[in-house]
Enzyme design. Structure first.
Site, PDB file in Angstrom:
ATOM      1  N   GLY A  20      -3.302  -9.915   8.101  1.00  0.00           N
ATOM      2  CA  GLY A  20      -4.630 -10.131   7.519  1.00  0.00           C
ATOM      3  C   GLY A  20      -4.697 -11.448   6.755  1.00  0.00           C
ATOM      4  N   ARG A  24       0.275 -15.372   4.696  1.00  0.00           N
ATOM      5  CA  ARG A  24       1.381 -14.602   5.286  1.00  0.00           C
ATOM      6  C   ARG A  24       1.674 -15.114   6.697  1.00  0.00           C
ATOM      7  NH1 ARG A  24       2.508  -8.976   2.821  1.00  0.00           N
ATOM      8  NH2 ARG A  24       2.718  -9.872   0.751  1.00  0.00           N
ATOM      9  N   ARG A  43     -11.832 -22.832   8.216  1.00  0.00           N
ATOM     10  CA  ARG A  43     -12.123 -21.865   7.141  1.00  0.00           C
ATOM     11  C   ARG A  43     -10.863 -21.327   6.465  1.00  0.00           C
ATOM     12  NH1 ARG A  43     -17.457 -18.877   7.452  1.00  0.00           N
ATOM     13  NH2 ARG A  43     -18.714 -20.180   8.798  1.00  0.00           N
ATOM     14  N   ARG A  87      -1.219  -6.394  15.240  1.00  0.00           N
ATOM     15  CA  ARG A  87      -1.562  -6.500  13.822  1.00  0.00           C
ATOM     16  C   ARG A  87      -0.361  -6.104  12.983  1.00  0.00           C
ATOM     17  NH1 ARG A  87      -3.805  -5.870   9.132  1.00  0.00           N
ATOM     18  NH2 ARG A  87      -3.895  -3.846   8.096  1.00  0.00           N
ATOM     19  N   SER A  90      -0.766  -3.996   5.801  1.00  0.00           N
ATOM     20  CA  SER A  90      -0.477  -2.908   4.880  1.00  0.00           C
ATOM     21  C   SER A  90      -1.477  -1.778   5.092  1.00  0.00           C
ATOM     22  CB  SER A  90      -0.533  -3.412   3.434  1.00  0.00           C
ATOM     23  OG  SER A  90      -1.823  -3.920   3.187  1.00  0.00           O
ATOM     24  N   ASP A 204       0.301   1.520  -0.677  1.00  0.00           N
ATOM     25  CA  ASP A 204      -0.246   2.372  -1.742  1.00  0.00           C
ATOM     26  C   ASP A 204      -0.448   3.774  -1.198  1.00  0.00           C
ATOM     27  OD1 ASP A 204      -2.417   0.645  -0.394  1.00  0.00           O
ATOM     28  OD2 ASP A 204      -3.574   2.335  -1.162  1.00  0.00           O
ATOM     29  N   ARG A 217       6.635  -6.755  -1.529  1.00  0.00           N
ATOM     30  CA  ARG A 217       5.795  -6.806  -0.331  1.00  0.00           C
ATOM     31  C   ARG A 217       6.343  -7.745   0.727  1.00  0.00           C
ATOM     32  NH1 ARG A 217      -0.221  -5.101  -1.675  1.00  0.00           N
ATOM     33  NH2 ARG A 217       0.316  -3.672  -3.323  1.00  0.00           N
TER      34      ARG A 217
HETATM   35  N1  ADE Z   1      -4.757  -1.429   3.017  1.00  0.00           N
HETATM   36  C1  ADE Z   1      -3.757  -1.109   2.178  1.00  0.00           C
HETATM   37  N2  ADE Z   1      -4.108  -0.091   1.383  1.00  0.00           N
HETATM   38  C2  ADE Z   1      -5.381   0.234   1.733  1.00  0.00           C
HETATM   39  C3  ADE Z   1      -6.295   1.181   1.280  1.00  0.00           C
HETATM   40  N3  ADE Z   1      -5.981   2.010   0.290  1.00  0.00           N
HETATM   41  N4  ADE Z   1      -7.529   1.230   1.843  1.00  0.00           N
HETATM   42  C4  ADE Z   1      -7.839   0.374   2.831  1.00  0.00           C
HETATM   43  N5  ADE Z   1      -7.016  -0.544   3.308  1.00  0.00           N
HETATM   44  C5  ADE Z   1      -5.793  -0.613   2.766  1.00  0.00           C
END
Ligand code: ADE
Length: 234
Positions: A20, A24, A43, A87, A90, A204, A217
């Site tokens: 994304g 990175r 961009r 892709r 995270s 997360d 990360r």
């Molecule tokens: N990418 C990483 N954590 C995410 C989350 N909680 N919601 C959407 N995209 C994410």
């Protein structure tokens, strides 16, 4: 050149890894590729082409969310002939058995909506990964001593979700994790006969509120780059 990619024809490899974050993309290209060359910076969406074990590969940012990814995936495939798009990113865990740092390989991705919705209309299209890539990515992760989770994920349009009821239903239905791009990547690739896969690290946890410390990360991102490269060329 295409509308959003300032590369020349031939600058983009058949295989494209898509994090994304454009920074990175730079880090991955400088860390893993031989002779990486900047091929796009329109961009600030950086793309690099170099070599990995004798194979040409491009690492190009997708931006966040399906509308952004859709622009780059469409142009990479239609204007530059990319055939394999992976892709790397995270995701937030939606199952108790999925932990922070775990790798999730997305077999399919549910959505409420994608930029492709206008084409599909009443059809609930089921975007799915390329099986050969999926199998090779699982083998690559296992070869690194990891036990990846393989199954369905949710591609959301929002990071700050206000629908706990929907999260609850997805957890109940076995959805492993949430991210924001895979469903559109799989759909655009399917439309053009290209191969696609999403490999995500859990950053997360929606059920426990845990989050990966930012210092860690980079390490987990490196593992994903290697899994994606081995899946594409292994
Ligand atoms: N990418 C990483 N954590 C995410 C989350 N909680 N919601 C959407 N995209 C994410």
């Amino acid at each position: 050149m295409s509308v959003h990619i300032g590369a020349e024809k031939g600058d983009i490899a058949d295989v494209v890894l898509m994090p994304g974050d454009p920074l990175r993309a730079r880090w991955a290209a400088e860390t893993f590729l031989r002779a990486p060359r900047l091929v796009n910076e329109v961009r600030g969406m950086l793309g690099f082409t170099g070599e990995w074990k004798g194979n040409r590969v491009t690492i190009h940012g997708s931006g966040m969310g399906m509308p952004s990814l859709s622009i780059y995936a469409n142009e990479l495939i239609r204007d530059f002939g990319a055939r394999t798009l992976i892709r790397i990113g995270s995701a937030g865990a939606m199952q108790e058995a999925v932990n922070i740092r775990d790798v999730v390989i997305a077999m399919t991705a549910s959505t409420i909506s994608t930029p492709s919705r206008g084409i599909m209309r009443e059809l609930n299209f089921a975007p799915c990964a390329d099986f050969g890539l999926l199998r090779a990515a699982v083998a690559a992760a296992e070869g690194k001593g990891m036990a990846p989770h393989v199954g369905g994920i949710y591609s959301s349009d929002v990071f700050y979700d206000e629908r706990p009821d929907l999260t609850e239903q997805m957890t109940r239905h076995g959805v492993l994790a949430v991210e924001m791009e895979a469903a559109e990547l799989y759909t655009v690739a399917a439309r053009h006969g290209a191969r696609a896969l999403g490999v995500m690290t859990i950053s997360d946890h929606l059920l426990t509120g845990e989050a990966l410390p930012s210092g860690e990360r980079e390490r987990s991102f490196g593992d994903m780059v290697e899994i994606a490269l081995e899946a594409a060329f292994g």
